[in-house]
Design a protein around this motif. Structure first.
Motif, mmCIF file in Angstrom:
data_model
loop_
_atom_site.group_PDB
_atom_site.id
_atom_site.type_symbol
_atom_site.label_atom_id
_atom_site.label_comp_id
_atom_site.label_asym_id
_atom_site.label_seq_id
_atom_site.Cartn_x
_atom_site.Cartn_y
_atom_site.Cartn_z
ATOM 1 N N ILE A 10 -7.411 8.064 1.942
ATOM 2 C CA ILE A 10 -6.831 6.827 1.420
ATOM 3 C C ILE A 10 -5.326 6.860 1.609
ATOM 4 O O ILE A 10 -4.703 5.889 2.036
ATOM 5 C CB ILE A 10 -7.197 6.643 -0.062
ATOM 6 N N ASN A 31 -4.458 6.318 5.282
ATOM 7 C CA ASN A 31 -4.620 4.937 5.713
ATOM 8 C C ASN A 31 -3.547 4.064 5.112
ATOM 9 O O ASN A 31 -3.060 3.143 5.745
ATOM 10 C CB ASN A 31 -5.997 4.416 5.298
ATOM 11 N N TRP A 32 -3.174 4.389 3.852
ATOM 12 C CA TRP A 32 -2.106 3.597 3.229
ATOM 13 C C TRP A 32 -0.840 3.689 4.057
ATOM 14 O O TRP A 32 -0.210 2.694 4.381
ATOM 15 C CB TRP A 32 -1.873 4.133 1.819
ATOM 16 N N THR A 80 -0.392 4.535 7.179
ATOM 17 C CA THR A 80 -0.370 3.979 8.521
ATOM 18 C C THR A 80 -0.464 2.470 8.514
ATOM 19 O O THR A 80 -0.094 1.845 9.485
ATOM 20 C CB THR A 80 -1.508 4.544 9.363
ATOM 21 N N LEU A 81 -0.995 1.849 7.439
ATOM 22 C CA LEU A 81 -0.968 0.391 7.450
ATOM 23 C C LEU A 81 0.365 -0.125 6.951
ATOM 24 O O LEU A 81 0.749 -1.241 7.254
ATOM 25 C CB LEU A 81 -2.103 -0.173 6.592
ATOM 26 N N ASN A 82 1.076 0.712 6.203
ATOM 27 C CA ASN A 82 2.379 0.263 5.751
ATOM 28 C C ASN A 82 3.377 0.234 6.893
ATOM 29 O O ASN A 82 4.282 -0.571 6.922
ATOM 30 C CB ASN A 82 2.884 1.225 4.668
ATOM 31 N N GLN A 83 3.195 1.153 7.857
ATOM 32 C CA GLN A 83 4.105 1.161 8.992
ATOM 33 C C GLN A 83 3.615 0.182 10.043
ATOM 34 O O GLN A 83 2.428 -0.059 10.192
ATOM 35 C CB GLN A 83 4.156 2.558 9.612
#
Lengths: 103, 94
Positions: free
Chosen positions: B19, B22-23, B25-28
């Motif tokens: 988690i 994934n957090w 890499t989606l924030n970037q």
């Protein structure tokens, strides 16, 4: 009337110069972003894109997608909208016209 | 800790870590993803536009042909009806 036209014609070079000086910094910023974002992806960058897609898929599966902040979600929504618009631009190119099909 | 507790701990740790990853890499912003997405959507759009155009063009021509034939028939009928109407009206204002 003729004098007014002459005055207008004499002003055109200054107008062009003003437009150039106005647009140069904006063109510079546009170029600065376009070099990063709009160039076609080199073959080295495609694996990163695939990793990105996999991350999104695992994010959806693990339910982590519900934890994005509204700011992040808004930004991602804007990016997705912009990417969708490129599809419609491609459709306009393919059908040979901007509005409607020329049949 | 027995075996099952250890397994549970491991699974939870894995979940937490994935988690977190994934957090992050989606924030970037993943620029290569955007680039490939943009250009692939552009190409897909071009293909889709061309396909749809090729699909719609013969149908539009067919429709125009049918419309012209029907229009001719309709005009003839209208002419006949007008001639009949003119012949059968009886006014003295001719």
């Amino acid at each position: 009337m003729a004098q007014a036209v002459q005055k207008l014609v004499a002003k055109v070079p200054t107008l062009i110069g003003a437009a150039a000086t106005y647009s140069k910094p904006r063109l510079a910023t546009f170029w600065h972003y376009a070099k990063v974002e709009l160039v076609p992806p080199s073959p080295a960058e495609i694996p990163q894109a695939i990793i990105g897609i996999k991350n999104i898929v695992t994010g959806v599966n693990s339910g982590r997608l519900g934890q994005t902040t509204v700011k992040d979600a808004f930004r991602n929504g804007l990016v997705c909208t912009e990417v969708m618009m490129w599809f419609y631009i491609g459709e306009c190119i393919g059908k040979g016209g901007i509005v409607g099909y020329a049949v | 800790m027995n075996y099952y507790a250890k397994r549970r701990l491991k699974v939870n740790q894995f979940r937490q870590r994935s988690i977190l990853l994934n957090w992050v890499t989606l924030n970037q912003l993943n620029f290569p993803l955007f680039q490939t997405a943009r250009w692939s959507f552009l190409l897909i759009g071009m293909f889709y536009g061309k396909q749809r155009y090729d699909y719609l063009k013969p149908r539009a021509e067919e429709e125009r042909r049918v419309e012209e034939a029907e229009k001719k028939i309709r005009e003839e009928q209208e002419k006949i009806a007008k001639a009949l109407a003119e012949a059968s009206e009886d006014t003295i204002l001719k």
